[in-house]
Design a protein around this motif. Structure first.
Motif, PDB file in Angstrom:
ATOM      1  N   ALA A  14      15.194 -24.129 -22.378  1.00 29.69           N
ATOM      2  CA  ALA A  14      14.340 -23.621 -21.295  1.00 29.69           C
ATOM      3  C   ALA A  14      14.949 -22.398 -20.621  1.00 29.69           C
ATOM      4  O   ALA A  14      14.226 -21.470 -20.249  1.00 29.69           O
ATOM      5  CB  ALA A  14      14.071 -24.727 -20.277  1.00 29.69           C
ATOM      6  N   GLY A  15      16.250 -22.368 -20.468  1.00 28.83           N
ATOM      7  CA  GLY A  15      16.906 -21.199 -19.878  1.00 28.83           C
ATOM      8  C   GLY A  15      16.724 -19.958 -20.730  1.00 28.83           C
ATOM      9  O   GLY A  15      16.477 -18.864 -20.214  1.00 28.83           O
ATOM     10  N   LYS A  18      13.192 -18.817 -20.371  1.00 33.41           N
ATOM     11  CA  LYS A  18      13.012 -18.119 -19.089  1.00 33.41           C
ATOM     12  C   LYS A  18      13.480 -16.674 -19.221  1.00 33.41           C
ATOM     13  O   LYS A  18      12.852 -15.758 -18.692  1.00 33.41           O
ATOM     14  CB  LYS A  18      13.784 -18.853 -17.991  1.00 33.41           C
ATOM     15  CG  LYS A  18      13.695 -18.223 -16.644  1.00 33.41           C
ATOM     16  CD  LYS A  18      12.331 -18.384 -16.045  1.00 33.41           C
ATOM     17  CE  LYS A  18      12.337 -17.876 -14.613  1.00 33.41           C
ATOM     18  NZ  LYS A  18      11.025 -17.754 -14.064  1.00 33.41           N
ATOM     19  N   TRP A  21      10.754 -14.903 -21.446  1.00 36.28           N
ATOM     20  CA  TRP A  21       9.445 -14.751 -20.788  1.00 36.28           C
ATOM     21  C   TRP A  21       9.636 -14.960 -19.292  1.00 36.28           C
ATOM     22  O   TRP A  21       9.283 -16.001 -18.730  1.00 36.28           O
ATOM     23  CB  TRP A  21       8.440 -15.746 -21.357  1.00 36.28           C
ATOM     24  CG  TRP A  21       8.213 -15.555 -22.817  1.00 36.28           C
ATOM     25  CD1 TRP A  21       7.552 -14.529 -23.415  1.00 36.28           C
ATOM     26  CD2 TRP A  21       8.650 -16.410 -23.883  1.00 36.28           C
ATOM     27  NE1 TRP A  21       7.554 -14.687 -24.778  1.00 36.28           N
ATOM     28  CE2 TRP A  21       8.221 -15.840 -25.093  1.00 36.28           C
ATOM     29  CE3 TRP A  21       9.357 -17.607 -23.920  1.00 36.28           C
ATOM     30  CZ2 TRP A  21       8.475 -16.416 -26.333  1.00 36.28           C
ATOM     31  CZ3 TRP A  21       9.623 -18.178 -25.151  1.00 36.28           C
ATOM     32  CH2 TRP A  21       9.182 -17.587 -26.340  1.00 36.28           C
ATOM     33  N   GLY A  22      10.186 -13.983 -18.621  1.00 36.11           N
ATOM     34  CA  GLY A  22      10.560 -14.080 -17.221  1.00 36.11           C
ATOM     35  C   GLY A  22       9.427 -14.326 -16.250  1.00 36.11           C
ATOM     36  O   GLY A  22       9.661 -14.750 -15.124  1.00 36.11           O
ATOM     37  N   THR A  25       7.258 -19.569 -14.753  1.00 33.42           N
ATOM     38  CA  THR A  25       8.079 -20.259 -13.762  1.00 33.42           C
ATOM     39  C   THR A  25       8.843 -21.413 -14.408  1.00 33.42           C
ATOM     40  O   THR A  25       8.488 -21.881 -15.494  1.00 33.42           O
ATOM     41  CB  THR A  25       7.209 -20.827 -12.622  1.00 33.42           C
ATOM     42  OG1 THR A  25       6.375 -21.874 -13.150  1.00 33.42           O
ATOM     43  CG2 THR A  25       6.355 -19.748 -11.979  1.00 33.42           C
ATOM     44  N   ASP A  26       9.856 -21.866 -13.710  1.00 27.91           N
ATOM     45  CA  ASP A  26      10.623 -23.017 -14.190  1.00 27.91           C
ATOM     46  C   ASP A  26       9.721 -24.239 -14.325  1.00 27.91           C
ATOM     47  O   ASP A  26       9.845 -25.005 -15.279  1.00 27.91           O
ATOM     48  CB  ASP A  26      11.782 -23.329 -13.247  1.00 27.91           C
ATOM     49  CG  ASP A  26      12.853 -22.250 -13.269  1.00 27.91           C
ATOM     50  OD1 ASP A  26      12.977 -21.544 -14.293  1.00 27.91           O
ATOM     51  OD2 ASP A  26      13.579 -22.118 -12.264  1.00 27.91           O
ATOM     52  N   LEU A  29       7.615 -23.980 -17.485  1.00 24.74           N
ATOM     53  CA  LEU A  29       8.427 -24.258 -18.673  1.00 24.74           C
ATOM     54  C   LEU A  29       8.750 -25.743 -18.785  1.00 24.74           C
ATOM     55  O   LEU A  29       8.711 -26.304 -19.878  1.00 24.74           O
ATOM     56  CB  LEU A  29       9.713 -23.426 -18.637  1.00 24.74           C
ATOM     57  CG  LEU A  29       9.517 -21.932 -18.863  1.00 24.74           C
ATOM     58  CD1 LEU A  29      10.798 -21.173 -18.570  1.00 24.74           C
ATOM     59  CD2 LEU A  29       9.038 -21.649 -20.272  1.00 24.74           C
TER      60      LEU A  29
END
Length: 66
Positions: A14-15, A18, A21-22, A25-26, A29
């Motif tokens: 997931a990091g 992120k 694909w900035g 949102t967390d 994801l």
């Protein structure tokens, strides 16, 4: 990589997702739970890409991050 392996490693990936694909949102994801189809749908929606483009990006991402 099969979907079971992806789901199992999703917290680690997931990091990296992120970073790739900035704009996602967390929480978004986290909700995908490593599901490639859900992730592609989010990318398609957020970035205005075609379904095919988003699916290719997701496939390439998982191929680069085994």
């Amino acid at each position: 990589m099969n979907n079971d392996v992806i789901a199992g490693k999703w917290k680690q990936l997931a990091g990296k997702a992120k970073a790739a694909w900035g704009e996602l949102t967390d929480d978004e994801l986290t909700r995908t739970e490593g599901n490639a189809e859900r992730l592609a749908g989010l990318i398609q929606e957020r970035y205005g890409k075609t379904r095919e483009q988003a699916e290719k990006e997701v496939r390439d991402f998982f191929d680069r991050n085994p």
